[in-house]
Design a protein around this motif. Structure first.
Motif, short mmCIF file in Angstrom:
data_model
loop_
_atom_site.label_atom_id
_atom_site.label_comp_id
_atom_site.label_asym_id
_atom_site.label_seq_id
_atom_site.Cartn_x
_atom_site.Cartn_y
_atom_site.Cartn_z
N TYR A 34 0.83 -1.21 0.00
CA TYR A 34 0.00 0.00 0.00
C TYR A 34 0.86 1.26 0.00
N LYS A 35 0.51 2.16 -0.91
CA LYS A 35 1.24 3.43 -1.04
C LYS A 35 0.35 4.64 -0.80
N TYR A 36 -0.98 4.43 -0.82
CA TYR A 36 -1.93 5.54 -0.73
C TYR A 36 -2.98 5.24 0.35
N ALA A 37 -3.51 6.32 0.91
CA ALA A 37 -4.59 6.19 1.89
C ALA A 37 -5.56 7.34 1.69
N LEU A 62 -1.25 10.07 9.47
CA LEU A 62 -1.08 9.28 8.25
C LEU A 62 -0.16 9.98 7.26
N THR A 65 3.49 9.29 7.64
CA THR A 65 3.98 7.94 7.34
C THR A 65 4.42 7.89 5.88
N ARG A 66 4.75 6.72 5.42
CA ARG A 66 5.15 6.53 4.02
C ARG A 66 3.97 6.59 3.05
N LEU A 67 2.73 6.58 3.58
CA LEU A 67 1.54 6.62 2.73
C LEU A 67 1.29 8.03 2.20
N THR A 68 0.86 8.11 0.95
CA THR A 68 0.46 9.39 0.36
C THR A 68 -1.04 9.52 0.54
N GLN A 85 -3.20 -0.14 -4.69
CA GLN A 85 -2.29 0.21 -3.61
C GLN A 85 -2.94 1.19 -2.61
N PHE A 147 2.89 1.81 9.73
CA PHE A 147 3.36 2.35 8.46
C PHE A 147 4.61 3.20 8.62
#
Length: 147
Positions: A34-37, A62, A65-68, A85, A147
Motif C-alpha cells: 500500500y502506497k496511498y490512503a 497518516l 507515514t510513508r503513505l500518500t 495500492q 506504516f
C-alpha cells in the motif's frame, strides 16, 4: 511513611490508567504493497466537533507515514494500479467514565477487505478531554508502528 504512601498512590494511578492500545493486521495482508490512503465518510459524523479534531490529527499522523494521502474526491483520478495500492481509512471514537477509545480501520480499496485496525485507549478518569487526547496520542503511535 509519607514516601511509601506517595508511592502507593502513584502505583494505584498507574493501575487505574492501564488500558489497551494495539493494532491487528490480517494474516493475508501485505501492508508493504500500500502506497496511498484516503479518509472515507468524512462528513458522516454529523458535525461532531470532537470527531472533527480527531480527523485532523489522524490525517496528520497518516501524512507523516510513508503513505500518500488522497482526498476521497480524487480517487477516480488514480490509475488501476494505484487503486490496488490504496487503503480506505475509517475512524471512530467513544468515551465513557472509565476510558476514551479511538479506533482506525484500514480497508483495501479494490476488495473491501479489512486489512488492519488500530486501537488507542486511555483512561485516567479525571478529565475526559485529557483522556481523549491520550487516546489520540496512542492511536498515532499505533499508526506509526504500522506504516
Amino acid at each position: 511513611m509519607k514516601k511509601s504512601s506517595l508511592l502507593l498512590i502513584v502505583f494505584a494511578i498507574c493501575l487505574i490508567s492501564c488500558t489497551t492500545s494495539k493494532f491487528v493486521v490480517s494474516n493475508s495482508a501485505n501492508l508493504e504493497k500500500y502506497k496511498y490512503a484516503s479518509l472515507t465518510d468524512i462528513m458522516n459524523y454529523n458535525g461532531s466537533a470532537a470527531l472533527m479534531d480527531i480527523e485532523v490529527k489522524i490525517y496528520d499522523a497518516l501524512e507523516s507515514t510513508r503513505l500518500t494521502m488522497i482526498g476521497d474526491k480524487r480517487i477516480n483520478e488514480l490509475s488501476s494500479e494505484q487503486k490496488e495500492q490504496l487503503l480506505l481509512v475509517r475512524f471512530s471514537a467513544s468515551q465513557n467514565d472509565e476510558e476514551s477509545v479511538v479506533s482506525v480501520n484500514f480497508v483495501d480499496y479494490m476488495t473491501g477487505k479489512p486489512v488492519a485496525s488500530c486501537r488507542g485507549a486511555y483512561g485516567m478518569r479525571w478529565d475526559r478531554n485529557g483522556d481523549i487526547k491520550g487516546a489520540i496520542n496512542r492511536i498515532i503511535e499505533q499508526i506509526n508502528k504500522l506504516f
